[in-house]
Design an enzyme around this catalytic site. Sequence first.
Site, PDB file in Angstrom:
ATOM      1  N   HIS A 126       0.989  -1.282   0.103  1.00 17.56           N
ATOM      2  CA  HIS A 126      -0.052   0.318   0.023  1.00 17.56           C
ATOM      3  C   HIS A 126       0.353   1.368  -0.137  1.00 17.56           C
ATOM      4  O   HIS A 126       1.966   1.249  -0.853  1.00 17.56           O
ATOM      5  CB  HIS A 126      -1.068  -0.196   1.686  1.00 17.56           C
ATOM      6  CG  HIS A 126      -2.284   0.739   0.956  1.00 17.56           C
ATOM      7  ND1 HIS A 126      -2.870   1.829   0.192  1.00 17.56           N
ATOM      8  CD2 HIS A 126      -2.298   1.245   2.281  1.00 17.56           C
ATOM      9  CE1 HIS A 126      -3.358   2.686   0.494  1.00 17.56           C
ATOM     10  NE2 HIS A 126      -3.613   1.794   2.042  1.00 17.56           N
ATOM     11  N   HIS A 181      -2.686  -2.249 -10.278  1.00 18.02           N
ATOM     12  CA  HIS A 181      -3.478  -1.239  -9.141  1.00 18.02           C
ATOM     13  C   HIS A 181      -4.452  -2.578  -9.381  1.00 18.02           C
ATOM     14  O   HIS A 181      -5.009  -3.139 -10.244  1.00 18.02           O
ATOM     15  CB  HIS A 181      -4.081  -0.406  -9.453  1.00 18.02           C
ATOM     16  CG  HIS A 181      -4.522   0.648  -8.780  1.00 18.02           C
ATOM     17  ND1 HIS A 181      -6.150   0.928  -8.411  1.00 18.02           N
ATOM     18  CD2 HIS A 181      -3.653   1.554  -7.367  1.00 18.02           C
ATOM     19  CE1 HIS A 181      -6.065   1.422  -7.184  1.00 18.02           C
ATOM     20  NE2 HIS A 181      -4.925   1.735  -6.795  1.00 18.02           N
ATOM     21  N   ASP A 217       2.272   5.760  -6.468  1.00 21.07           N
ATOM     22  CA  ASP A 217       3.230   6.133  -6.319  1.00 21.07           C
ATOM     23  C   ASP A 217       5.007   6.126  -7.070  1.00 21.07           C
ATOM     24  O   ASP A 217       5.842   6.164  -6.540  1.00 21.07           O
ATOM     25  CB  ASP A 217       3.797   4.415  -5.349  1.00 21.07           C
ATOM     26  CG  ASP A 217       2.847   4.432  -3.910  1.00 21.07           C
ATOM     27  OD1 ASP A 217       2.337   5.576  -3.193  1.00 21.07           O
ATOM     28  OD2 ASP A 217       2.057   3.696  -3.715  1.00 21.07           O
TER      29      ASP A 217
HETATM   30  C1  LIG Z   1      -1.552  -2.702  -6.230  1.00 19.55           C
HETATM   31  C2  LIG Z   1      -1.417  -4.527  -5.901  1.00 19.55           C
HETATM   32  C3  LIG Z   1      -1.233  -4.838  -4.142  1.00 19.55           C
HETATM   33  C4  LIG Z   1      -2.773  -5.023  -6.444  1.00 19.55           C
HETATM   34  O1  LIG Z   1      -2.506  -6.209  -5.421  1.00 19.55           O
HETATM   35  P1  LIG Z   1      -3.901  -7.171  -6.817  1.00 19.55           P
HETATM   36  O2  LIG Z   1      -5.636  -6.830  -6.938  1.00 19.55           O
HETATM   37  O3  LIG Z   1      -4.199  -8.467  -5.660  1.00 19.55           O
HETATM   38  O4  LIG Z   1      -3.126  -7.505  -7.830  1.00 19.55           O
HETATM   39  P2  LIG Z   1      -2.349  -9.003  -8.388  1.00 19.55           P
HETATM   40  O5  LIG Z   1      -1.388  -9.226  -7.412  1.00 19.55           O
HETATM   41  O6  LIG Z   1      -3.360  -9.916  -7.917  1.00 19.55           O
HETATM   42  O7  LIG Z   1      -1.642  -8.687  -9.993  1.00 19.55           O
HETATM   43  C5  LIG Z   1      -2.767  -9.354 -10.312  1.00 19.55           C
HETATM   44  C6  LIG Z   1      -1.737 -10.168 -11.624  1.00 19.55           C
HETATM   45  O8  LIG Z   1      -0.808  -8.957 -12.182  1.00 19.55           O
HETATM   46  C7  LIG Z   1       0.602  -8.814 -11.561  1.00 19.55           C
HETATM   47  N1  LIG Z   1       1.179  -7.543 -11.206  1.00 19.55           N
HETATM   48  C8  LIG Z   1       0.449  -7.201 -10.540  1.00 19.55           C
HETATM   49  N2  LIG Z   1       0.765  -6.395 -10.428  1.00 19.55           N
HETATM   50  C9  LIG Z   1       3.016  -6.778 -10.131  1.00 19.55           C
HETATM   51  C10 LIG Z   1       4.052  -5.615 -10.000  1.00 19.55           C
HETATM   52  N3  LIG Z   1       3.891  -4.363  -8.708  1.00 19.55           N
HETATM   53  N4  LIG Z   1       4.851  -6.624 -10.522  1.00 19.55           N
HETATM   54  C11 LIG Z   1       4.107  -7.398 -11.116  1.00 19.55           C
HETATM   55  N5  LIG Z   1       3.252  -8.152 -11.142  1.00 19.55           N
HETATM   56  C12 LIG Z   1       2.724  -7.662 -10.982  1.00 19.55           C
HETATM   57  C13 LIG Z   1       0.309  -9.805 -10.644  1.00 19.55           C
HETATM   58  O9  LIG Z   1       1.567 -10.908 -10.588  1.00 19.55           O
HETATM   59  C14 LIG Z   1      -0.896 -10.349 -11.499  1.00 19.55           C
HETATM   60  O10 LIG Z   1      -0.478 -11.942 -12.228  1.00 19.55           O
HETATM   61  P3  LIG Z   1      -0.827 -13.060 -12.721  1.00 19.55           P
HETATM   62  O11 LIG Z   1      -2.851 -13.365 -12.913  1.00 19.55           O
HETATM   63  O12 LIG Z   1       0.124 -13.942 -14.184  1.00 19.55           O
HETATM   64  O13 LIG Z   1      -0.157 -14.230 -11.088  1.00 19.55           O
HETATM   65  C15 LIG Z   1      -0.150  -5.419  -7.167  1.00 19.55           C
HETATM   66  O14 LIG Z   1      -0.145  -4.861  -7.840  1.00 19.55           O
HETATM   67  C16 LIG Z   1       1.352  -4.947  -6.085  1.00 19.55           C
HETATM   68  O15 LIG Z   1       1.660  -5.658  -5.288  1.00 19.55           O
HETATM   69  N6  LIG Z   1       1.500  -3.792  -6.422  1.00 19.55           N
HETATM   70  C17 LIG Z   1       2.983  -3.612  -5.855  1.00 19.55           C
HETATM   71  C18 LIG Z   1       2.681  -2.760  -4.906  1.00 19.55           C
HETATM   72  C19 LIG Z   1       2.482  -1.789  -5.385  1.00 19.55           C
HETATM   73  O16 LIG Z   1       2.839  -0.868  -6.145  1.00 19.55           O
HETATM   74  N7  LIG Z   1       2.076  -1.163  -4.175  1.00 19.55           N
HETATM   75  C20 LIG Z   1       0.644   0.838  -4.016  1.00 19.55           C
HETATM   76  C21 LIG Z   1      -0.083   0.901  -5.273  1.00 19.55           C
HETATM   77  S1  LIG Z   1      -1.166   1.609  -5.304  1.00 19.55           S
END
Ligand SMILES: CC(C)(COP(=O)(O)OP(=O)(O)OC[C@H]1O[C@@H](n2cnc3c(N)ncnc32)[C@H](O)[C@@H]1OP(=O)(O)O)[C@@H](O)C(=O)NCCC(=O)NCCS
Length: 388
Positions: A220, A259, A310
């Site tokens: 987050h 996201h 971010d």
């Molecule tokens: C923001 C976040 C938590 C959203 O999570 P979510 O909705 O649960 O999405 P998921 O983690 O299920 O991701 C969906 C797919 O995209 C991929 N993905 C999503 N964000 C990714 C990232 N930052 N880097 C690499 N792969 C990513 C996942 O591996 C997944 O791939 P798959 O379907 O092949 O397994 C996630 O994108 C993330 O961890 N981002 C990095 C942290 C971040 O920047 N947070 C700030 C948010 S404003």
Amino acid sequence: MAEGAKGLAGVAVADTALSYIDGEAGRLFYRGYDIHPLAEKGSFAEALYLLWYGELPTRLKLTVFEGLLARERRLPDELLGVLRQLPSEATPMSALRTTVSVLGELDPDAGDNSREANLRKAGRLVAMLPAAVAAHHRLRRGEAPLAPDPDLGPAADFLRMLTGETAGDTAAEALDTSLLLYLDHGFNASTFACRVVASTLADMHAALTAGVAALSGPLHGGANEHAMRMLEQIGSIDAVDGYLERELAAGRKIMGFGHRVYRTEDPRSTHLREMARRLGERSGDESWYELSRAVEAAMRERKGLYCNVDFYCATVYRHLGIPLDLFTPLFALGRTGGWAAHVMEQHEDNRLIRPRANYTGIVDRPYVLIERRDERGPTTDSEPDPEI
Ligand SMILES: CC(C)(COP(=O)(O)OP(=O)(O)OC[C@H]1O[C@@H](n2cnc3c(N)ncnc32)[C@H](O)[C@@H]1OP(=O)(O)O)[C@@H](O)C(=O)NCCC(=O)NCCS
């Protein structure tokens, strides 16, 4: 559990009239107003007023509001005493969490959940938390905290209280806009945490303590700090592909990308990208911006993922000279206004937030008396070892 509900994805938990995200179109609205003109022409205080009172302020109303907030910046001595006693290794986010909790002990409206009391408490929190972040940072460096200057705008005064130097207009405006962009964003994890706590009729400070705690995690609010650490680690445009190859192959997330709601560009990152470019240009060092562009392009090509709020915020804060571990507290300072608005909204039309769990364990096992249990029976990895 309903299909797709893991992490409550796609589940609407409560009503809100504060902010609206159109994830398909990449649009964000505060009280119905598109974020773009607000970010270009408005200020953090103006957007805060809009969120709390429902309408854009007139010039007079905004001046009065800014004056009220500016007069609340001074920190109580009791809080400064607590900040002085924190262990030197306390992170700025844990210091901020403690600060919200301590301010709850000292607030004259503690426990009063009426709208009037909530507005007073929210005003004090928005005003005091920047001063507290700056004070904690100076104390951990062995420097005395600086008193606020109510004649300065909130962003300029924060930068002065942090560094002891007068900030230029460009820096103060960039910080102010970043706070505006962080202000509110639907039912993100920290806002949801605040609303769950508020729904028990716990008060504003209790709810915001939970908000700061939820924001501290790397998935987050922690992502802006981790995005800059990643850029530092990558170091040069030549190294981008190799870095992403390794990290993605190892199944690790790239910080500042992806996201839950947006399926296209996060509209906040449009502004932060441009701010990062301009700050780089002004400083004569565009290397962070160019490196960020290279990572952004490579992530689009490899994973089809867009950057989130971010990612470019990291470069913006870097150019403002903000220490890395203050990036997430700054996110919190912007989001405090949103959290407070959500607590008010929850208190004004409350129903306890209490979802169900999808139970996956065994049901109705027969109880075995302790003297009849087999010492060689099944154990789990995490049970304490009886031999020790
Ligand atoms: C923001 C976040 C938590 C959203 O999570 P979510 O909705 O649960 O999405 P998921 O983690 O299920 O991701 C969906 C797919 O995209 C991929 N993905 C999503 N964000 C990714 C990232 N930052 N880097 C690499 N792969 C990513 C996942 O591996 C997944 O791939 P798959 O379907 O092949 O397994 C996630 O994108 C993330 O961890 N981002 C990095 C942290 C971040 O920047 N947070 C700030 C948010 S404003």
